[in-house]
Design a protein around this motif. Structure first.
Motif, PDB file in Angstrom:
ATOM      1  N   VAL A 221      61.771 -12.485   3.997  1.00 37.55           N
ATOM      2  CA  VAL A 221      60.659 -11.546   3.982  1.00 37.55           C
ATOM      3  C   VAL A 221      60.117 -11.372   5.395  1.00 37.55           C
ATOM      4  O   VAL A 221      59.667 -12.325   6.021  1.00 37.55           O
ATOM      5  CB  VAL A 221      59.539 -12.019   3.041  1.00 37.55           C
ATOM      6  CG1 VAL A 221      58.376 -11.029   3.052  1.00 37.55           C
ATOM      7  CG2 VAL A 221      60.073 -12.192   1.617  1.00 37.55           C
ATOM      8  N   LEU A 222      60.176 -10.141   5.893  1.00 37.62           N
ATOM      9  CA  LEU A 222      59.648  -9.829   7.223  1.00 37.62           C
ATOM     10  C   LEU A 222      58.224  -9.297   7.159  1.00 37.62           C
ATOM     11  O   LEU A 222      57.455  -9.468   8.106  1.00 37.62           O
ATOM     12  CB  LEU A 222      60.541  -8.782   7.902  1.00 37.62           C
ATOM     13  CG  LEU A 222      61.994  -9.159   8.122  1.00 37.62           C
ATOM     14  CD1 LEU A 222      62.747  -7.990   8.733  1.00 37.62           C
ATOM     15  CD2 LEU A 222      62.097 -10.397   9.019  1.00 37.62           C
ATOM     16  N   GLY A 223      57.901  -8.640   6.068  1.00 35.17           N
ATOM     17  CA  GLY A 223      56.574  -8.065   5.945  1.00 35.17           C
ATOM     18  C   GLY A 223      56.227  -7.806   4.497  1.00 35.17           C
ATOM     19  O   GLY A 223      57.096  -7.683   3.635  1.00 35.17           O
TER      20      GLY A 223
ATOM     21  N   PRO B  35      44.339  -4.665  -2.862  1.00 30.86           N
ATOM     22  CA  PRO B  35      43.263  -4.415  -1.887  1.00 30.86           C
ATOM     23  C   PRO B  35      43.197  -2.942  -1.492  1.00 30.86           C
ATOM     24  O   PRO B  35      44.226  -2.282  -1.326  1.00 30.86           O
ATOM     25  CB  PRO B  35      43.667  -5.286  -0.694  1.00 30.86           C
ATOM     26  CG  PRO B  35      44.585  -6.327  -1.256  1.00 30.86           C
ATOM     27  CD  PRO B  35      45.317  -5.650  -2.367  1.00 30.86           C
ATOM     28  N   THR B  36      41.987  -2.427  -1.358  1.00 32.59           N
ATOM     29  CA  THR B  36      41.823  -1.045  -0.905  1.00 32.59           C
ATOM     30  C   THR B  36      42.088  -0.971   0.593  1.00 32.59           C
ATOM     31  O   THR B  36      41.654  -1.831   1.364  1.00 32.59           O
ATOM     32  CB  THR B  36      40.414  -0.531  -1.207  1.00 32.59           C
ATOM     33  OG1 THR B  36      39.450  -1.397  -0.594  1.00 32.59           O
ATOM     34  CG2 THR B  36      40.159  -0.495  -2.704  1.00 32.59           C
ATOM     35  N   VAL B  37      42.812   0.057   0.983  1.00 39.12           N
ATOM     36  CA  VAL B  37      43.159   0.281   2.387  1.00 39.12           C
ATOM     37  C   VAL B  37      42.880   1.743   2.708  1.00 39.12           C
ATOM     38  O   VAL B  37      43.285   2.641   1.956  1.00 39.12           O
ATOM     39  CB  VAL B  37      44.655  -0.045   2.636  1.00 39.12           C
ATOM     40  CG1 VAL B  37      45.054   0.320   4.064  1.00 39.12           C
ATOM     41  CG2 VAL B  37      44.932  -1.519   2.371  1.00 39.12           C
ATOM     42  N   GLU B  38      42.203   1.990   3.810  1.00 35.89           N
ATOM     43  CA  GLU B  38      41.853   3.357   4.179  1.00 35.89           C
ATOM     44  C   GLU B  38      43.118   4.210   4.324  1.00 35.89           C
ATOM     45  O   GLU B  38      44.096   3.803   4.943  1.00 35.89           O
ATOM     46  CB  GLU B  38      41.078   3.362   5.499  1.00 35.89           C
ATOM     47  CG  GLU B  38      40.570   4.742   5.899  1.00 35.89           C
ATOM     48  CD  GLU B  38      39.741   4.715   7.167  1.00 35.89           C
ATOM     49  OE1 GLU B  38      39.347   5.792   7.630  1.00 35.89           O
ATOM     50  OE2 GLU B  38      39.502   3.609   7.691  1.00 35.89           O
ATOM     51  N   GLY B  39      43.070   5.383   3.719  1.00 32.97           N
ATOM     52  CA  GLY B  39      44.195   6.302   3.792  1.00 32.97           C
ATOM     53  C   GLY B  39      45.249   6.084   2.728  1.00 32.97           C
ATOM     54  O   GLY B  39      46.146   6.920   2.557  1.00 32.97           O
TER      55      GLY B  39
ATOM     56  N   LEU C 198      48.832 -11.716   1.678  1.00 27.79           N
ATOM     57  CA  LEU C 198      49.748 -10.677   2.134  1.00 27.79           C
ATOM     58  C   LEU C 198      50.006 -10.864   3.619  1.00 27.79           C
ATOM     59  O   LEU C 198      49.075 -11.154   4.387  1.00 27.79           O
ATOM     60  CB  LEU C 198      49.141  -9.296   1.883  1.00 27.79           C
ATOM     61  CG  LEU C 198      49.091  -8.808   0.430  1.00 27.79           C
ATOM     62  CD1 LEU C 198      48.167  -7.607   0.320  1.00 27.79           C
ATOM     63  CD2 LEU C 198      50.484  -8.461  -0.068  1.00 27.79           C
ATOM     64  N   ARG C 199      51.227 -10.683   4.038  1.00 26.64           N
ATOM     65  CA  ARG C 199      51.551 -10.895   5.453  1.00 26.64           C
ATOM     66  C   ARG C 199      50.861  -9.890   6.365  1.00 26.64           C
ATOM     67  O   ARG C 199      50.714 -10.127   7.552  1.00 26.64           O
ATOM     68  CB  ARG C 199      53.059 -10.835   5.643  1.00 26.64           C
ATOM     69  CG  ARG C 199      53.787 -11.948   4.885  1.00 26.64           C
ATOM     70  CD  ARG C 199      55.211 -12.110   5.323  1.00 26.64           C
ATOM     71  NE  ARG C 199      55.843 -13.214   4.616  1.00 26.64           N
ATOM     72  CZ  ARG C 199      56.820 -13.950   5.116  1.00 26.64           C
ATOM     73  NH1 ARG C 199      57.290 -13.688   6.331  1.00 26.64           N
ATOM     74  NH2 ARG C 199      57.354 -14.937   4.411  1.00 26.64           N
ATOM     75  N   SER C 200      50.430  -8.781   5.792  1.00 30.00           N
ATOM     76  CA  SER C 200      49.714  -7.768   6.576  1.00 30.00           C
ATOM     77  C   SER C 200      48.281  -8.180   6.884  1.00 30.00           C
ATOM     78  O   SER C 200      47.622  -7.541   7.717  1.00 30.00           O
ATOM     79  CB  SER C 200      49.678  -6.459   5.788  1.00 30.00           C
ATOM     80  OG  SER C 200      48.991  -6.649   4.550  1.00 30.00           O
ATOM     81  N   GLY C 201      47.788  -9.219   6.206  1.00 25.53           N
ATOM     82  CA  GLY C 201      46.404  -9.616   6.382  1.00 25.53           C
ATOM     83  C   GLY C 201      45.417  -8.762   5.597  1.00 25.53           C
ATOM     84  O   GLY C 201      44.201  -8.899   5.779  1.00 25.53           O
ATOM     85  N   GLU C 202      45.921  -7.916   4.683  1.00 26.95           N
ATOM     86  CA  GLU C 202      45.045  -6.994   3.949  1.00 26.95           C
ATOM     87  C   GLU C 202      44.370  -7.651   2.746  1.00 26.95           C
ATOM     88  O   GLU C 202      43.510  -7.031   2.116  1.00 26.95           O
ATOM     89  CB  GLU C 202      45.862  -5.787   3.483  1.00 26.95           C
ATOM     90  CG  GLU C 202      46.387  -4.930   4.626  1.00 26.95           C
ATOM     91  CD  GLU C 202      47.471  -3.966   4.192  1.00 26.95           C
ATOM     92  OE1 GLU C 202      47.469  -2.828   4.698  1.00 26.95           O
ATOM     93  OE2 GLU C 202      48.327  -4.360   3.357  1.00 26.95           O
ATOM     94  N   GLY C 203      44.736  -8.875   2.418  1.00 25.31           N
ATOM     95  CA  GLY C 203      44.180  -9.550   1.254  1.00 25.31           C
ATOM     96  C   GLY C 203      45.226 -10.419   0.602  1.00 25.31           C
ATOM     97  O   GLY C 203      46.156 -10.903   1.258  1.00 25.31           O
TER      98      GLY C 203
END
Length: 452
Positions: free
Chosen positions: A137-139, A111-115, A70-75
């Motif tokens: 794709v930007l994000g 992936p689990t993400v807080e909130g 994932l581009r966010s780095g979350e997994g």
């Protein structure tokens, strides 16, 4: 009586089949700016890359594939790409919200993400992609996590996505720590605005898809129940209709559809068959604390069931919903290979507008319609979830069936090929791009070409 697709193909051998829909089919295009009257875009051209076959003049771009970062780095990008919606963003950008129909075991979970996580033990949820005006794709990020078996859903008039859990598992079942079977609201542009809050008043059952009446704010919901007695068709009357972000949390009333003297929609086989006096019956226990809703007591008149209630959308002054198939051997009153129904609230009338038939050739579409949407020019686009090759196919106003795309990723063997179903077909706000998912291997495509 409408001819089945098998009958038509056996007579003509055609790749585009004209099916007689008894005049009811044109109603599917009510409210659209125009309606395609041609017979599709020509034959599908095999893709040298082995991903997606399209007609000449069309091209695709792969936006995302399961397992990639994932581009966010979350997994990693989760598996089982399913329902999806496209929403306009600022400066010509597009926000895609994509479901992941993951269960507790199996492939790559969200992936689990807080909130943004409802139940840490659940692997389903949604991811959100942000695209620029050129389709780049930007994000890509987690939009909601910790939900279960996120199948389909639908857009709201205020630009959010309602993602639906297709399960009734309660806390303590399959390792879950919370009850499941709810709808959640997701903002693709800013997921933290919506968080991970179940819209409990909308019912706890095996949800599939929703459609919102843009004038009244009533939300229609389909139930894809797996066992007999099968699912129901619902409407939710919000306390704050059309209230915008978070308004559905205020609650409302859940009702189920009763068609007088029709306990099972599968027994209706004639296109154009119409039933007035449709009733809406309050659901005794929307939370299904002890008994699934479809098994609850709706009084001496009972309630109307249907097998495999899936796609749902609003068009013109009516809501349309899909029964993907019915099988007498499973307990349905009759067998069919797909229906599209229309309910007109102002008339309290239900009409069968399309009956699909089985395919006689795995290279041709024609059974088990699933996700469904209107194309900008008026054509109907349907994701196929049946046997053999899998297609996105269109239906013209004249009732002609034509292939738009065919999956080319073989997930079986050369001797026994298999292809993942299509899901989440939707169009960009400007109507120039069709977005669609291949369920497995999870792949999101953007398709451009001479749409009409």
């Amino acid at each position: 009586m409408s001819a089945t697709r098998r009958q038509i193909l056996s007579r003509t051998g055609a790749s585009v089949a004209g099916i007689a829909f008894s005049g009811a089919f044109s109603e599917l295009f009510a409210g659209s700016a125009a309606a395609s009257t041609g017979a599709g875009y020509g034959p599908l051209v095999p893709d040298p890359a082995g991903l997606l076959d399209l007609p000449a003049g069309f091209r695709y771009k792969v936006l995302s594939r399961e397992g990639d970062p994932l581009r966010s780095g979350e997994g990693r990008v989760p598996s089982n790409h399913d329902g999806m919606g496209a929403f306009a963003g600022r400066r010509g950008r597009v926000h895609l919200v994509r479901n992941h129909e993951n269960r507790v075991t199996g492939k790559i979970g969200v992936p689990t993400v807080e909130g943004l996580t409802y139940d840490p033990a659940a692997k389903g949820g949604c991811t959100a992609l942000e695209l620029d005006g050129r389709g780049n794709v930007l994000g890509e990020r987690v939009a909601i996590a910790g939900t279960a078996v996120n199948c389909a859903g639908g857009p709201t008039p205020w630009g959010t996505w309602l993602t639906c859990e297709e399960t009734e598992d309660k806390a303590g079942t399959n390792g879950y720590t919370k009850d499941h079977g709810f709808i959640f609201e997701v903002d693709g542009a800013d997921p933290r605005r919506t968080g991970a809050v179940p819209l409990t008043a909308m019912g706890r059952f095996q949800h599939e898809a929703i459609a919102v009446d843009p004038k009244s704010g009533i939300v229609y919901e389909t139930e894809d129940a797996f066992q007999h007695p099968f699912g129901l068709f619902y409407r939710f009357l919000p306390e704050k209709p059309l209230g915008g972000h978070g308004s559905l949390r205020a609650g409302g009333a859940l009702e189920a559809m009763r068609v007088p003297e029709v306990p099972d929609l599968s027994v209706i086989q004639e296109t154009g068959a119409s039933f007035g006096g449709v009733e809406w019956v309050p659901v005794p226990d929307p939370q299904a604390a002890q008994t699934p809703i479809r098994l609850q007591d709706f009084g001496p008149k009972g309630i109307t069931h249907a097998q495999k209630l899936e796609g749902c959308y609003w068009g013109g002054r009516a809501v349309y919903f899909v029964s993907s198939f019915a099988r007498a051997k499973d307990g349905s009153g009759a067998t069919h290979f797909g229906q599209v129904w229309k309910y007109e609230p102002h008339r309290r009338r239900l009409t069968l507008v399309v009956v699909f038939g089985p395919s006689s050739d795995i290279q041709l579409p024609g059974e088990s319609p699933d996700n469904i949407c209107l194309a900008p020019g008026g054509g109907l686009m349907v994701s196929e979830d049946g046997d053999g090759a899998q297609h996105v196919y269109g239906l013209s106003r004249k009732g002609e069936l034509y292939p738009v795309a065919r999956g080319a990723q073989n997930i079986g063997t050369p001797e026994a090929p298999e292809w993942g179903e299509f899901a989440g077909v939707t169009f960009s706000p400007d109507g120039q791009t069709m977005y669609v998912n291949c369920y497995a291997p999870g792949t999101t495509f953007a398709v451009t070409g001479p749409w009409c």
